[in-house]
Design a protein around this motif. Structure first.
Motif, PDB file in Angstrom:
ATOM      1  N   LYS A   1       0.814  -1.213   0.000  1.00 52.70           N
ATOM      2  CA  LYS A   1       0.000   0.000   0.000  1.00 52.70           C
ATOM      3  C   LYS A   1       0.847   1.262   0.000  1.00 52.70           C
ATOM      4  CE  LYS A   1      -3.832  -2.124   2.573  1.00 52.70           C
ATOM      5  NZ  LYS A   1      -4.642  -2.053   3.821  1.00 52.70           N
ATOM      6  N   PHE A   2       2.165   1.107   0.148  1.00 54.80           N
ATOM      7  CA  PHE A   2       3.022   2.275   0.313  1.00 54.80           C
ATOM      8  C   PHE A   2       2.949   3.208  -0.890  1.00 54.80           C
ATOM      9  CE2 PHE A   2       7.083   4.492  -0.017  1.00 54.80           C
ATOM     10  CZ  PHE A   2       7.190   5.042   1.247  1.00 54.80           C
ATOM     11  N   GLU A   3       3.030   2.655  -2.108  1.00 58.06           N
ATOM     12  CA  GLU A   3       3.025   3.484  -3.316  1.00 58.06           C
ATOM     13  C   GLU A   3       1.747   4.303  -3.426  1.00 58.06           C
ATOM     14  OE1 GLU A   3       2.055   2.616  -7.883  1.00 58.06           O
ATOM     15  OE2 GLU A   3       3.794   1.483  -7.146  1.00 58.06           O
ATOM     16  N   SER A   4       0.591   3.656  -3.268  1.00 60.33           N
ATOM     17  CA  SER A   4      -0.673   4.379  -3.414  1.00 60.33           C
ATOM     18  C   SER A   4      -0.848   5.419  -2.307  1.00 60.33           C
ATOM     19  CB  SER A   4      -1.848   3.390  -3.393  1.00 60.33           C
ATOM     20  OG  SER A   4      -1.866   2.654  -2.183  1.00 60.33           O
ATOM     21  N   GLU A   5      -0.439   5.096  -1.069  1.00 63.85           N
ATOM     22  CA  GLU A   5      -0.538   6.062   0.022  1.00 63.85           C
ATOM     23  C   GLU A   5       0.360   7.260  -0.229  1.00 63.85           C
ATOM     24  OE1 GLU A   5       0.379   3.994   3.585  1.00 63.85           O
ATOM     25  OE2 GLU A   5      -1.573   2.988   3.725  1.00 63.85           O
ATOM     26  N   LEU A   6       1.563   7.005  -0.735  1.00 61.35           N
ATOM     27  CA  LEU A   6       2.493   8.091  -1.017  1.00 61.35           C
ATOM     28  C   LEU A   6       1.952   9.028  -2.089  1.00 61.35           C
ATOM     29  CD1 LEU A   6       5.218   9.532  -0.904  1.00 61.35           C
ATOM     30  CD2 LEU A   6       6.153   7.763  -2.398  1.00 61.35           C
ATOM     31  N   ILE A   7       1.452   8.470  -3.172  1.00 58.89           N
ATOM     32  CA  ILE A   7       0.921   9.301  -4.262  1.00 58.89           C
ATOM     33  C   ILE A   7      -0.316  10.063  -3.792  1.00 58.89           C
ATOM     34  CG2 ILE A   7      -0.113   9.223  -6.571  1.00 58.89           C
ATOM     35  CD1 ILE A   7       1.735   6.880  -7.203  1.00 58.89           C
ATOM     36  N   ASP A   8      -1.148   9.438  -2.974  1.00 61.92           N
ATOM     37  CA  ASP A   8      -2.310  10.143  -2.423  1.00 61.92           C
ATOM     38  C   ASP A   8      -1.888  11.326  -1.563  1.00 61.92           C
ATOM     39  OD1 ASP A   8      -4.016   8.410  -3.695  1.00 61.92           O
ATOM     40  OD2 ASP A   8      -4.349   7.135  -1.930  1.00 61.92           O
ATOM     41  N   LYS A   9      -0.829  11.152  -0.782  1.00 66.34           N
ATOM     42  CA  LYS A   9      -0.349  12.252   0.055  1.00 66.34           C
ATOM     43  C   LYS A   9       0.240  13.379  -0.792  1.00 66.34           C
ATOM     44  CE  LYS A   9      -1.381  10.747   4.131  1.00 66.34           C
ATOM     45  NZ  LYS A   9      -2.358  11.461   4.983  1.00 66.34           N
ATOM     46  N   VAL A  10       0.928  13.026  -1.886  1.00 66.94           N
ATOM     47  CA  VAL A  10       1.449  14.063  -2.791  1.00 66.94           C
ATOM     48  C   VAL A  10       0.294  14.824  -3.429  1.00 66.94           C
ATOM     49  CG1 VAL A  10       2.780  14.489  -4.898  1.00 66.94           C
ATOM     50  CG2 VAL A  10       3.603  12.817  -3.229  1.00 66.94           C
ATOM     51  N   ALA A  11      -0.756  14.094  -3.823  1.00 70.01           N
ATOM     52  CA  ALA A  11      -1.932  14.748  -4.405  1.00 70.01           C
ATOM     53  C   ALA A  11      -2.592  15.681  -3.392  1.00 70.01           C
ATOM     54  CB  ALA A  11      -2.930  13.691  -4.887  1.00 70.01           C
ATOM     55  N   GLU A  12      -2.679  15.232  -2.158  1.00 72.01           N
ATOM     56  CA  GLU A  12      -3.272  16.079  -1.117  1.00 72.01           C
ATOM     57  C   GLU A  12      -2.409  17.311  -0.872  1.00 72.01           C
ATOM     58  OE1 GLU A  12      -5.203  15.421   3.338  1.00 72.01           O
ATOM     59  OE2 GLU A  12      -4.418  13.729   2.161  1.00 72.01           O
ATOM     60  N   PHE A  13      -1.105  17.142  -0.935  1.00 67.51           N
ATOM     61  CA  PHE A  13      -0.185  18.272  -0.801  1.00 67.51           C
ATOM     62  C   PHE A  13      -0.410  19.288  -1.916  1.00 67.51           C
ATOM     63  CE2 PHE A  13       3.815  20.080  -2.362  1.00 67.51           C
ATOM     64  CZ  PHE A  13       4.223  20.814  -1.259  1.00 67.51           C
ATOM     65  N   LEU A  14      -0.577  18.803  -3.161  1.00 72.41           N
ATOM     66  CA  LEU A  14      -0.782  19.703  -4.297  1.00 72.41           C
ATOM     67  C   LEU A  14      -2.090  20.474  -4.162  1.00 72.41           C
ATOM     68  CD1 LEU A  14       0.434  17.365  -7.205  1.00 72.41           C
ATOM     69  CD2 LEU A  14       1.586  19.404  -6.319  1.00 72.41           C
ATOM     70  N   ARG A  15      -3.118  19.835  -3.625  1.00 77.00           N
ATOM     71  CA  ARG A  15      -4.398  20.544  -3.463  1.00 77.00           C
ATOM     72  C   ARG A  15      -4.279  21.677  -2.444  1.00 77.00           C
ATOM     73  NH1 ARG A  15      -6.332  15.036  -3.435  1.00 77.00           N
ATOM     74  NH2 ARG A  15      -7.398  14.538  -5.401  1.00 77.00           N
ATOM     75  N   HIS A  16      -3.460  21.468  -1.405  1.00 79.50           N
ATOM     76  CA  HIS A  16      -3.311  22.485  -0.368  1.00 79.50           C
ATOM     77  C   HIS A  16      -2.296  23.558  -0.753  1.00 79.50           C
ATOM     78  CE1 HIS A  16      -5.301  19.424   2.071  1.00 79.50           C
ATOM     79  NE2 HIS A  16      -5.537  20.369   2.969  1.00 79.50           N
ATOM     80  N   GLU A  17      -1.376  23.218  -1.640  1.00 82.81           N
ATOM     81  CA  GLU A  17      -0.220  24.074  -1.866  1.00 82.81           C
ATOM     82  C   GLU A  17      -0.586  25.454  -2.382  1.00 82.81           C
ATOM     83  OE1 GLU A  17       4.108  23.555  -3.962  1.00 82.81           O
ATOM     84  OE2 GLU A  17       2.340  23.010  -5.123  1.00 82.81           O
ATOM     85  N   CYS A  18      -1.497  25.537  -3.307  1.00 83.90           N
ATOM     86  CA  CYS A  18      -1.782  26.804  -3.972  1.00 83.90           C
ATOM     87  C   CYS A  18      -2.982  27.536  -3.395  1.00 83.90           C
ATOM     88  CB  CYS A  18      -1.978  26.584  -5.477  1.00 83.90           C
ATOM     89  SG  CYS A  18      -0.438  26.132  -6.296  1.00 83.90           S
ATOM     90  N   ASN A  19      -3.470  27.087  -2.224  1.00 85.60           N
ATOM     91  CA  ASN A  19      -4.505  27.856  -1.549  1.00 85.60           C
ATOM     92  C   ASN A  19      -3.920  29.156  -1.015  1.00 85.60           C
ATOM     93  OD1 ASN A  19      -6.275  25.787  -2.039  1.00 85.60           O
ATOM     94  ND2 ASN A  19      -6.028  24.865   0.000  1.00 85.60           N
ATOM     95  N   VAL A  20      -4.775  30.097  -0.752  1.00 84.40           N
ATOM     96  CA  VAL A  20      -4.295  31.374  -0.230  1.00 84.40           C
ATOM     97  C   VAL A  20      -3.579  31.177   1.094  1.00 84.40           C
ATOM     98  CG1 VAL A  20      -5.012  33.650   0.598  1.00 84.40           C
ATOM     99  CG2 VAL A  20      -6.079  32.653  -1.422  1.00 84.40           C
TER     100      VAL A  20
END
Length: 743
Positions: A606-625
């Motif tokens: 599950k490590f790969e899918s969890e890691l990519i999900d966390k990167v995706a979550e990071f990208l969603r938060h990154e460009c918020n105000v």
């Protein structure tokens, strides 16, 4: 008062009591197997030397008094009252004490591993509000300034660990061999070789069953141990009233004084056999993570302790009237009508006792491996419900071979008992030494309280240790040789791993330097996601720089992955991954630090899918105000300024990579757009890059270092599990980069 709330409180209390009693019942089969089977061999080992009972009962009553006060002082007072309170978030054992010390002061040998826990929020709240005492500050400063003291502390911890592993060899042999010797009582014409053969068959069957996991037979463990304790206590009560009720007076300390006065040097020598009455005590603390402090305390004080005292009193009563039956006193003291049922229960109890220490050995080696103190081995999780149940094939078969060698080579429980006692008391003394540091630096108590603890319990343990050490030439050498071999393997593996990490940290390359070389190298970005595994938490690891300079191409999205096991038992699931961006967004470079405690289990599938999900979550938060520039860390975050689009630290400790700097964030794309590109790269394929490094000592190194690194560490590395296999990386997606590290 609201009646509903009263009902809820009453119901919650009943549920708490029910759960605690249930855990106390389950602890019999896991924790107390070894300690509960000690009556099988204690009197036999004590009176097998020069100590013999004379016409009066001074020696027998003196030995009984020593056993009573030893059980009272060490398991009851030391462990139940004090040591169980030194848990590490519910976890116990030698590594739990070491973890507490490393987290509350800089006593860890590798700062990279000992300080990462500072950014884990659930452990930041553990700091005590008690003011630091002068002694606590002096001890902390001493360890912080003296590297040698931290090395000695780690070696002491590894010594205690290696002795516990040695117990994994001695407990099955001692318990099973003592149990099956009962056959000769009823069938005296049987040769001793048949007893040894029977013990070997039971041991082979025991180790062969390990691959199926203890959960398949675990439901039998507690009933067997409870039945065993009831049997020996019932037989004990019968023998007290039938043979000699006067033995109850042996609880008076006067009989200890009188024993040494009468027996002299022989009395001191007999301590090597009496110490066997507390073997298995360390399991109360080591297996704490599976239960609770209250449940273990209830089980010991309410059932185990009184049953053992009654069993020893009953056997002493029998011996006081049958002084010629020393070598088989346990079975001869059993009434004829219940002999065979007790014999069957004794054999089953010895198997349970063996199972408990074998499982504990697997857990300890798993912890050592997680903290880079043991070569990589295959770990199989045998239960989906209970994460602590694991099976290590290589260790299992090595234990079996060594157990069979001890049984066949010795064939006598007296020699095995000499070795067994030395291993057990060494582990207890190591715990006492570590508790001194815990009392001073973690509990922040007065140094006099710590000295009183060490003086009382340390004196008793050193007395037993000296008696056991005097029997080194009669079997006591075995745990020393085994522990020395295990300690050497763990120390050299830890040293080689630390040298490898130090080389990577010293030879890492700044990313800016590599990117500036990009145009001249003609670097090509190919579709997909690349996961670069290394121990470097900042900069570019040497293996990646080596790869790019020779093959100038890497994936469109690149994630530098570092897996770190920190000195805490468990890291909350929400804080396993610490994601940061490297460079400008157009480079699509990320860093992920995956943090695990020494009790955590990492699911490689599950490590790969969890890691990519966390990167995706990071990208969603990154460009918020007002988003997170560092995701997955609660103790220190970066808030993005809405005007300058720069990240400013919001307070707290250092970042996960230990870097304190301003990060300019440019967000030309929306979060969802970046996530979509990430998923497209995932569909294109995920590749894994690991190192296949050869660590070699430099030519200027000393002979000892060349022997340790080139010969021993090289041999262990070649014969341990492959890094990619340990990480669960699919072979078809693996890129290995070979490189020689001259340390």
């Amino acid at each position: 008062m609201d009646p509903d709330s009263s009902f809820t409180t009453r119901e919650s209390r009943l549920e708490f009591y029910r759960t605690t009693l249930c855990l106390a019942y389950q602890s019999f089969g896991v924790v107390y197997g070894d300690l509960s089977t000690t009556p099988l061999y204690v009197y036999k080992s004590t009176f097998s030397g020069s100590l013999k009972p004379y016409q009066d009962d001074h020696e027998i009553l003196g030995v009984l008094s020593l056993i009573f006060w030893t059980l009272t002082l060490i398991p009851l007072c030391k462990y139940v009252v004090f040591v169980l309170g030194a848990d590490d978030n519910g976890e116990g054992g030698t590594f739990a004490l070491y973890s507490l010390l490393c987290r509350n002061s800089k006593m860890g040998l590798l700062k990279t591993y000992s300080c990462v826990h500072d950014s884990i929020s659930s452990y930041n709240s553990e700091a005590s509000t008690t003011e630091e005492t002068r002694t606590s500050l002096l001890i902390k400063q001493f360890f912080e300034k003296n590297y040698g003291s931290r090395v000695v502390l780690l070696l002491v911890v590894l010594l205690g660990t290696s002795m516990v592993i040695g117990d994994g060899i001695l407990t099955p042999t001692m318990s099973v061999l003592s149990a099956v010797y009962g056959i000769q009582i009823k069938v005296p014409y049987l040769n001793e070789n048949y007893t040894v053969l029977t013990a070997c068959i039971i041991l082979v069957g025991l180790f062969a069953l390990q691959q199926y996991g203890t959960h398949r037979v675990g439901f039998l463990f507690a009933p067997i141990l409870v039945t065993w304790l009831l049997c020996i206590s019932g037989v004990g009560v019968y023998n007290i009233f039938y043979w000699n009720p006067h033995v109850v007076c042996a609880i008076s300390p006067y009989y200890v004084y009188n024993f040494f006065k009468k027996a002299g040097k022989d009395g001191w020598s007999s301590l090597g056999g009496i110490v066997l009455s507390i073997t298995g005590t360390e399991a109360m603390f080591a297996d704490l993570g599976h239960f609770s402090k209250l449940s273990i305390r209830i089980a010991f004080t309410g059932v185990v302790y009184p049953c053992l005292v009654l069993a020893y009193m009953g056997e002493a009563a029998f011996l006081s009237k049958n002084k010629s039956d020393l070598r088989s006193s346990f079975y001869l003291a059993i009434p004829e009508a219940v002999f065979w049922p007790v014999f069957v229960v004794a054999t089953l109890a010895s198997v349970v006792a063996s199972q408990a220490i074998i499982s504990a050995t697997f857990s300890i080696i798993s912890q050592c491996r997680a903290l880079n103190c043991f070569p990589r081995v295959k770990i199989i999780h045998t239960s989906n419900q209970i994460h602590g149940q694991i099976y290590i094939p290589e260790v299992n078969w090595m234990l079996m071979v060594l157990c069979l060698a001890v049984v066949i080579g010795c064939g006598d429980t007296h020699m095995i008992g000499n070795a067994y006692g030395l291993a057990a008391i060494t582990v207890m003394f190591v715990t006492t030494c570590l508790m001194f540091l815990v009392i001073c630096t973690v509990w922040k108590q007065n140094v006099l309280a710590a000295l009183l603890f060490v003086t009382i319990f340390g004196f008793v343990e050193l007395l037993y240790f000296s008696a056991s050490l005097a029997k080194v030439h009669r079997g006591g050498w075995f745990p020393l040789v085994v522990s020395l071999a295990i300690l050497t393997v763990m120390s050299i593996w830890h040293y080689g791993t630390s040298q490898k990490l130090e080389f990577e940290l010293q030879n890492k390359i700044a990313l800016d330097s590599l990117l500036r070389l990009g145009p001249s190298l003609g670097i090509v970005r190919v579709p997909g996601i690349g996961l670069i595994y290394s121990n470097v938490t900042s900069g570019v690891p040497p293996i990646f720089a080596h790869f790019v300079t020779n093959f100038p191409a890497f994936h469109r999205i690149l994630v530098f992955v570092t897996i770190q096991y920190v000195m805490v038992p468990k890291v909350p699931a929400s804080e396993h991954f610490l994601i940061t961006r490297i460079g400008s967004p157009e480079f699509s470079l990320f860093r992920c630090i995956a943090r695990y405690g020494y009790k955590d289990l990492r699911d490689s599938y599950k490590f790969e899918s969890e890691l990519i999900d966390k990167v995706a979550e990071f990208l969603r938060h990154e460009c918020n105000v007002e988003g997170l520039a560092v995701f997955g860390q609660q103790s220190s975050v970066y808030i993005i300024d809405s005007v300058t689009r720069t990240a400013k630290k919001a307070g707290g400790g250092g970042g996960g990579t230990g870097e304190r700097k301003r990060v300019v964030l440019q967000c030309p794309k929306s979060g969802e757009e970046s996530v979509r590109e990430l998923m497209e790269a995932k569909e294109a394929g995920v590749a894994y890059m690991t190192s296949n490094t050869y660590v070699l000592a430099s030519e200027a190194s000393s002979f000892v270092k060349r022997l340790a690194i080139n010969t021993v560490y090289g041999f262990l590395r070649r014969n341990s599990r492959h890094t990619a296999t340990t990480l669960g990386i699919p072979h078809t997606s693996l890129i290995e980069v070979g490189m020689a590290y001259h340390v």
